[in-house]
Design a protein around this motif. Structure first.
Motif, PDB file in Angstrom:
ATOM      1  N   HIS A  62       0.835  -1.198   0.000  1.00 18.46           N
ATOM      2  CA  HIS A  62       0.000   0.000   0.000  1.00 18.46           C
ATOM      3  C   HIS A  62       0.873   1.252   0.000  1.00 18.46           C
ATOM      4  O   HIS A  62       0.605   2.222  -0.713  1.00 18.46           O
ATOM      5  CB  HIS A  62      -0.905  -0.018   1.225  1.00 18.46           C
ATOM      6  N   GLY A  63       1.953   1.220   0.773  1.00 16.53           N
ATOM      7  CA  GLY A  63       2.876   2.351   0.780  1.00 16.53           C
ATOM      8  C   GLY A  63       3.574   2.510  -0.563  1.00 16.53           C
ATOM      9  O   GLY A  63       3.870   3.627  -1.000  1.00 16.53           O
TER      10      GLY A  63
ATOM     11  N   CYS B 192       1.853  -6.339   7.227  1.00 15.84           N
ATOM     12  CA  CYS B 192       2.557  -5.175   6.690  1.00 15.84           C
ATOM     13  C   CYS B 192       2.045  -4.674   5.341  1.00 15.84           C
ATOM     14  O   CYS B 192       2.110  -3.487   5.066  1.00 15.84           O
ATOM     15  CB  CYS B 192       4.047  -5.498   6.542  1.00 15.84           C
ATOM     16  N   ILE B 193       1.543  -5.578   4.478  1.00 17.28           N
ATOM     17  CA  ILE B 193       1.364  -5.182   3.078  1.00 17.28           C
ATOM     18  C   ILE B 193       0.270  -4.133   2.887  1.00 17.28           C
ATOM     19  O   ILE B 193       0.258  -3.421   1.883  1.00 17.28           O
ATOM     20  CB  ILE B 193       1.062  -6.404   2.184  1.00 17.28           C
ATOM     21  N   TYR B 194      -0.677  -4.020   3.825  1.00 17.81           N
ATOM     22  CA  TYR B 194      -1.748  -3.032   3.684  1.00 17.81           C
ATOM     23  C   TYR B 194      -1.443  -1.738   4.443  1.00 17.81           C
ATOM     24  O   TYR B 194      -2.272  -0.841   4.492  1.00 17.81           O
ATOM     25  CB  TYR B 194      -3.080  -3.631   4.162  1.00 17.81           C
TER      26      TYR B 194
ATOM     27  N   GLY C 210       2.916   2.566   5.060  1.00 20.80           N
ATOM     28  CA  GLY C 210       4.357   2.801   5.165  1.00 20.80           C
ATOM     29  C   GLY C 210       5.194   1.650   4.615  1.00 20.80           C
ATOM     30  O   GLY C 210       6.415   1.666   4.727  1.00 20.80           O
ATOM     31  N   TYR C 211       4.497   0.629   3.989  1.00 13.10           N
ATOM     32  CA  TYR C 211       5.222  -0.554   3.520  1.00 13.10           C
ATOM     33  C   TYR C 211       5.442  -0.505   2.017  1.00 13.10           C
ATOM     34  O   TYR C 211       4.528  -0.191   1.238  1.00 13.10           O
ATOM     35  CB  TYR C 211       4.457  -1.832   3.882  1.00 13.10           C
ATOM     36  N   ILE C 212       6.686  -0.840   1.605  1.00 15.72           N
ATOM     37  CA  ILE C 212       7.061  -0.859   0.192  1.00 15.72           C
ATOM     38  C   ILE C 212       7.854  -2.136  -0.072  1.00 15.72           C
ATOM     39  O   ILE C 212       8.738  -2.501   0.704  1.00 15.72           O
ATOM     40  CB  ILE C 212       7.930   0.361  -0.181  1.00 15.72           C
ATOM     41  N   ALA C 213       7.529  -2.800  -1.211  1.00 18.98           N
ATOM     42  CA  ALA C 213       8.323  -3.957  -1.665  1.00 18.98           C
ATOM     43  C   ALA C 213       8.704  -3.727  -3.119  1.00 18.98           C
ATOM     44  O   ALA C 213       7.933  -3.137  -3.892  1.00 18.98           O
ATOM     45  CB  ALA C 213       7.542  -5.251  -1.509  1.00 18.98           C
ATOM     46  N   THR C 214       9.890  -4.178  -3.482  1.00 18.88           N
ATOM     47  CA  THR C 214      10.366  -4.040  -4.861  1.00 18.88           C
ATOM     48  C   THR C 214      10.738  -5.423  -5.399  1.00 18.88           C
ATOM     49  O   THR C 214      10.604  -6.439  -4.700  1.00 18.88           O
ATOM     50  CB  THR C 214      11.587  -3.110  -4.929  1.00 18.88           C
ATOM     51  N   ALA C 215      11.198  -5.443  -6.635  1.00 22.19           N
ATOM     52  CA  ALA C 215      11.575  -6.712  -7.259  1.00 22.19           C
ATOM     53  C   ALA C 215      12.638  -7.448  -6.458  1.00 22.19           C
ATOM     54  O   ALA C 215      12.750  -8.683  -6.537  1.00 22.19           O
ATOM     55  CB  ALA C 215      12.069  -6.448  -8.683  1.00 22.19           C
ATOM     56  N   ARG C 216      13.440  -6.714  -5.668  1.00 25.24           N
ATOM     57  CA  ARG C 216      14.447  -7.343  -4.824  1.00 25.24           C
ATOM     58  C   ARG C 216      13.833  -8.357  -3.866  1.00 25.24           C
ATOM     59  O   ARG C 216      14.463  -9.344  -3.481  1.00 25.24           O
ATOM     60  CB  ARG C 216      15.187  -6.256  -4.041  1.00 25.24           C
TER      61      ARG C 216
END
Length: 666
Positions: free
Chosen positions: A528-529, A595-597, A600-606
């Motif tokens: 969401h972040g 965390c995913i909603y 303040g959470y961000i995920a990338t291809a890493r």
């Protein structure tokens, strides 16, 4: 009579004392007064009288001579020294230590001898001369003793003339005259030349300690054999098998050159080095340790804590017994040398018992004093003789000279460490030819006892093993600023490490922000972040992302720099990035579904591999639970709910990072 009686006759005034002018009648009435009496360090009764040509108080290590002085100068110096020794520089002031007094008076004595040659018999007479005569004689005296080329002598003179002024032997004008002539040399010395002892490079110290312990292990291997040989010799003494040479006991056997004895004799210097390295004790305090100095206690947790009891004289009036913390390694080898000393004590006791009428009085006294004091490092380990060394200061023998004992070359990394700590110089000794000379690769390191004290403090502080007060307690310092002299390099090392850590943190933050911004522009961002961040990035870059939005930054690099400087809350978690930091309400990041909603959470291809692993792991466990019997499945119901929650979270992130994957799943 006492010192106080002599001073009462020779001082005038209240509070601020003045030394009375020399009077022959008074001097003759006092000259035979005993100012010190007692037994000296080797056990003989001794008296020091006011008229003696040399003074050395009972128990002190150094003395001073008054030869070649006029009787007036001798009188002034002696009364001044007694006053400083008992009252300092005035009533209510702390007395000065004998070593400080003798050092200062020696520097003044050289000037007094010159003035005496010029037919000036006292400081008071010099102070009464006309100003031009005083200036002339002062310049001549300073040139005669070559004070301007001896900065430490100038510092000593500058201190000692204050004593003369305090006790009325020199007026303010004479004091200022001398002070002004040596002042520039003193100021230059204190500002530019004086340096602290260097620390021992870490690599060099590791090599030294390793070699010392290896040598001590060899000593331990030969201990039982040496004890056996000594015990046999003790039995021979008791049965009358011995000889007397120059009033001293000698064995009938020619075993003095035994390889066993030669290996054992090295133990003193080796243990001495270990104690210096692991306690931070002063050299003199280590040398004065008693054979039973080691103590131990068991803590509440069951750990054994070791400490050494020593005699402190440097920062106390008289002597005081103090405790130094030490470790198990030091304790092990102190027990080793103590067991060797016990055999020498027994041998000395037997010689006194059976040979006292045949040996000389001096030798008998040496053995008696050795048994009385039982110092740790004074025993003679020869198999063919027995005795104790008289150690007033560090001996020059190779066993105690670490630089002769171990030749350890410095390498480029050692020199780099010394340069970084601002102490790449071989010596700080005033008369050493290597004073302030830099090390070059391959030079042997110049070990001195006091370096261990500086190194110990630096290591403790730099590695955060203790605080300044811990060092102050261990070093028995009166004031914290004295401890800071030793610990300052440690704080500088911490500051340097923190600067490196900050630079590294800034670099990592910049790389992370760059990755997140690029992922936002590519659309390969999750959470969401991540969605909010992507929208905001496109808005701030404006026309670089779309043609309808006003840009806030001219290019992506400028945007990355801005975000990096304002991303102190950015932190990495195993499955993504969190921008909430202290505001995060979820403490268990091991459960990623929480965390995913979060905005303040961000995920990338890493992080895609991590989420795929969660997906596979959850699917596998859910299948196993669903195939389990009803009773077992019921017990695992809560666990199954968590797994399904994490599986759903994983599929959401994977769908965002791999849109094609989400289509296939649908």
């Amino acid at each position: 009579m006492s010192i106080s009686f002599v001073l009462s006759e020779c001082l005038s005034g209240t509070g601020e004392y003045n030394i009375k002018p020399y009077c022959e009648k008074r001097w003759l009435s006092l000259r035979d007064e005993i100012v010190w009496s007692g037994s000296d360090r080797i056990g003989y009764s001794r008296e020091v009288r006011l008229s003696d040509s040399a003074w050395k108080p009972i128990g002190e290590k150094i003395g001073i001579s008054f030869n070649e002085l006029s009787v007036e100068f001798e009188y002034e110096f002696k009364i001044l020294m007694l006053a400083l020794y008992t009252s300092g520089i005035g009533e209510g002031m702390p007395p000065l230590k004998w070593s400080t007094i003798t050092h200062g008076v020696r520097s003044l004595r050289s000037i007094a001898k010159f003035l005496f040659v010029k037919n000036i018999h006292s400081w008071m007479e010099f102070d009464g001369l006309k100003i031009l005569a005083r200036s002339y004689y002062c310049s001549e005296a300073i040139n005669y003793i070559e004070a301007t080329s001896k900065p430490r002598l100038c510092v000593s003179i500058n201190t000692a003339i204050k004593w003369l002024n305090c006790y009325g032997l020199l007026g303010d004008k004479s004091f200022n005259l001398i002070s002004n002539k040596i002042g520039p040399v003193v100021a230059s010395y204190q500002k530019d030349i004086r340096k602290k002892h260097p620390v021992i490079p870490s690599k060099v110290l590791k090599q030294l300690i390793s070699k010392v312990i290896s040598e001590l292990d060899i000593v331990e291997e030969h201990r039982n054999e040496w004890i056996r040989l000594q015990s046999e010799e003790i039995c021979r003494i008791e049965s009358g098998q011995f000889r007397i040479v120059n009033g001293r006991y000698r064995s009938l056997l020619r075993s003095g050159a035994s390889s066993v004895a030669s290996k054992i004799s090295r133990v003193k210097g080796l243990v001495n080095t270990l104690v210096l390295a692991f306690t931070g004790m002063r050299d003199g305090e280590v040398l004065s340790l008693a054979n039973d100095c080691l103590t131990s206690r068991v803590s509440e947790s069951g750990d054994v804590q070791y400490s050494l009891i020593s005699e402190l004289t440097k920062t106390t009036e008289g002597s005081q017994h103090v405790e130094w913390v030490c470790g198990e390694v030091v304790a092990k080898y102190l027990n080793l040398i103590s067991s060797l000393n016990d055999v020498v004590y027994e041998k000395a006791r037997v010689i006194i018992e059976h040979l006292s009428s045949e040996v000389s009085d001096d030798y008998l006294n040496e053995l008696q004093q050795g048994l009385k004091h039982k110092y740790l490092f004074v025993a003679n380990y020869s198999l063919a003789s027995c005795g104790f060394y008289r150690m007033n200061k560090r001996p020059n023998s190779a066993a105690f000279n670490i630089s002769d004992f171990f030749k350890i070359p410095v390498g480029p990394s050692d020199i780099e460490q010394l340069e970084r700590l601002g102490c790449n110089y071989k010596s700080v000794a005033p008369n050493n030819s290597d004073r302030h000379q830099r090390y070059k690769p391959g030079d042997y390191f110049n070990f001195t006892p006091h370096q261990f004290r500086h190194t110990f403090a630096w290591f403790i502080i730099a590695n955060r093993l203790g605080e300044l007060d811990d060092i102050r307690y261990q070093y028995k310092h009166l004031w914290q600023n004295m401890t800071l002299v030793y610990a300052q390099r440690g704080y500088e090392s911490i500051g340097e490490l923190l600067n490196i850590a900050d630079e590294f943190s800034d670099h990592i933050t910049n790389l992370t922000v760059s990755e997140i911004v690029e992922a936002s522009l590519d659309g390969s961002i999750a959470g969401h972040g991540g969605a909010r961040f992507s929208a905001r990035v496109k808005e701030m870059l404006g026309s670089q992302a779309t043609d309808t939005v006003q840009p806030h930054f001219k290019d992506m690099n400028q945007l990355v720099d801005f975000i990096s400087k304002n991303s102190s809350d950015l932190r990495g978690v195993g499955h993504g990035y969190c921008t909430k930091a202290k505001d995060c309400k979820v403490k268990n990041v091991a459960d990623p579904s929480h965390c995913i909603y979060c905005d303040g959470y961000i995920a990338t291809a890493r992080h895609l591999t991590y989420w795929k692993t969660i997906e596979i792991n959850c699917e596998d466990k859910i299948k196993k639970i669903e195939s389990a019997p009803d009773g077992v499945r019921a017990k695992l119901d809560s666990f199954s709910t968590v797994l399904k929650s994490n599986l759903a979270a994983a599929r959401v992130v994977i769908k965002q990072l791999e849109p094609s994957k989400g289509i296939n799943q649908a």
